[in-house]
Design an enzyme around this catalytic site. Sequence first.
Site, PDB file in Angstrom:
ATOM      1  N   ASP A 146     -37.902  11.670  14.160  1.00 26.95           N
ATOM      2  CA  ASP A 146     -38.711  10.452  14.029  1.00 26.95           C
ATOM      3  C   ASP A 146     -38.455   9.746  12.695  1.00 26.95           C
ATOM      4  O   ASP A 146     -39.342   9.062  12.171  1.00 26.95           O
ATOM      5  CB  ASP A 146     -40.216  10.771  14.184  1.00 26.95           C
ATOM      6  CG  ASP A 146     -40.522  11.391  15.540  1.00 26.95           C
ATOM      7  OD1 ASP A 146     -39.867  11.023  16.526  1.00 26.95           O
ATOM      8  OD2 ASP A 146     -41.420  12.255  15.607  1.00 26.95           O
ATOM      9  N   GLY A 182     -43.034   8.436  32.345  1.00 25.78           N
ATOM     10  CA  GLY A 182     -42.004   7.398  32.429  1.00 25.78           C
ATOM     11  C   GLY A 182     -42.538   5.982  32.483  1.00 25.78           C
ATOM     12  O   GLY A 182     -41.876   5.095  33.011  1.00 25.78           O
ATOM     13  N   HIS A 240     -41.882   5.973  19.275  1.00 22.88           N
ATOM     14  CA  HIS A 240     -42.786   7.010  18.762  1.00 22.88           C
ATOM     15  C   HIS A 240     -44.160   6.392  18.532  1.00 22.88           C
ATOM     16  O   HIS A 240     -44.274   5.345  17.877  1.00 22.88           O
ATOM     17  CB  HIS A 240     -42.236   7.595  17.456  1.00 22.88           C
ATOM     18  CG  HIS A 240     -43.099   8.676  16.917  1.00 22.88           C
ATOM     19  ND1 HIS A 240     -43.119   9.954  17.451  1.00 22.88           N
ATOM     20  CD2 HIS A 240     -44.012   8.677  15.927  1.00 22.88           C
ATOM     21  CE1 HIS A 240     -44.002  10.689  16.795  1.00 22.88           C
ATOM     22  NE2 HIS A 240     -44.558   9.944  15.866  1.00 22.88           N
ATOM     23  N   GLU A 261     -32.789  13.095  11.501  1.00 21.89           N
ATOM     24  CA  GLU A 261     -34.137  13.394  11.015  1.00 21.89           C
ATOM     25  C   GLU A 261     -35.166  13.067  12.098  1.00 21.89           C
ATOM     26  O   GLU A 261     -35.195  11.940  12.608  1.00 21.89           O
ATOM     27  CB  GLU A 261     -34.409  12.534   9.766  1.00 21.89           C
ATOM     28  CG  GLU A 261     -35.639  12.950   9.016  1.00 21.89           C
ATOM     29  CD  GLU A 261     -35.998  11.935   7.923  1.00 21.89           C
ATOM     30  OE1 GLU A 261     -37.167  11.898   7.523  1.00 21.89           O
ATOM     31  OE2 GLU A 261     -35.092  11.176   7.498  1.00 21.89           O
TER      32      GLU A 261
END
Length: 207
Positions: free
Chosen positions: A144, A11, A108, A142
Amino acid sequence: MRIVVLISGSGSNLQAIIDGCNDGRINGSVVAVISNRPDVKGLERARNHGIEAITLDHRNFDSRETFDAALAQHIDNFEPELVILAGFMRILTPTFTGRYLGRMLNIHPSLLPKYPGLHTHKRALEAGDSEHGVTVHFVTAELDGGPAVLQARVPILESDTEDTLAARVLEQEHRIYPQAAGWFCEGRLTLQGNAALLDNTPINTTL
Ligand code: GAR
């Protein structure tokens, strides 16, 4: 704006979002944190800030559909305008992503569309890339694959290991995620069709 953050682990990005809310960079507040793993550090971070911290263990559900339905119910209880995935390591069903389309962001650790999925730092090193980085994007069905909002690049050094590279990328994550969330909470960041717009203009994603 009311923000719900989904996590699976440490986190540190959640912390960056909380800090951004507290120091005024994000015009919003984190109203709940939900983790699919029990006893992770991110839950403790939430509690330390008086934020409701919920565990919804995916192992207690017999399918992705039933888990996602329960997750949506928990999220909707808090009536958030923004859902933030911060190291949430579950693949989401199209029903779930559709429900929050245009109001759910993910971070990401790669320069998407390079390296969707897992082990991004290792893959960048093994490919001999000279640079690597991180992408904030709107979440679509979809994996990422949704429209990018912001990217930050870091050089790959000769001496890099997976850990040193991940740490250099993480520093950038903590910089760009609050920035993107801040834009969203000011109403400046929108998803239109398959494009992320800032002030109604397609975004130049490199900060
Ligand atoms: C971050 O590096 C984030 O980009 C990555 O997990 C880490 C979570 O760290 N997310 C993904 O790989 C999603 N596919 P944190 O729990 O300290 O924020």
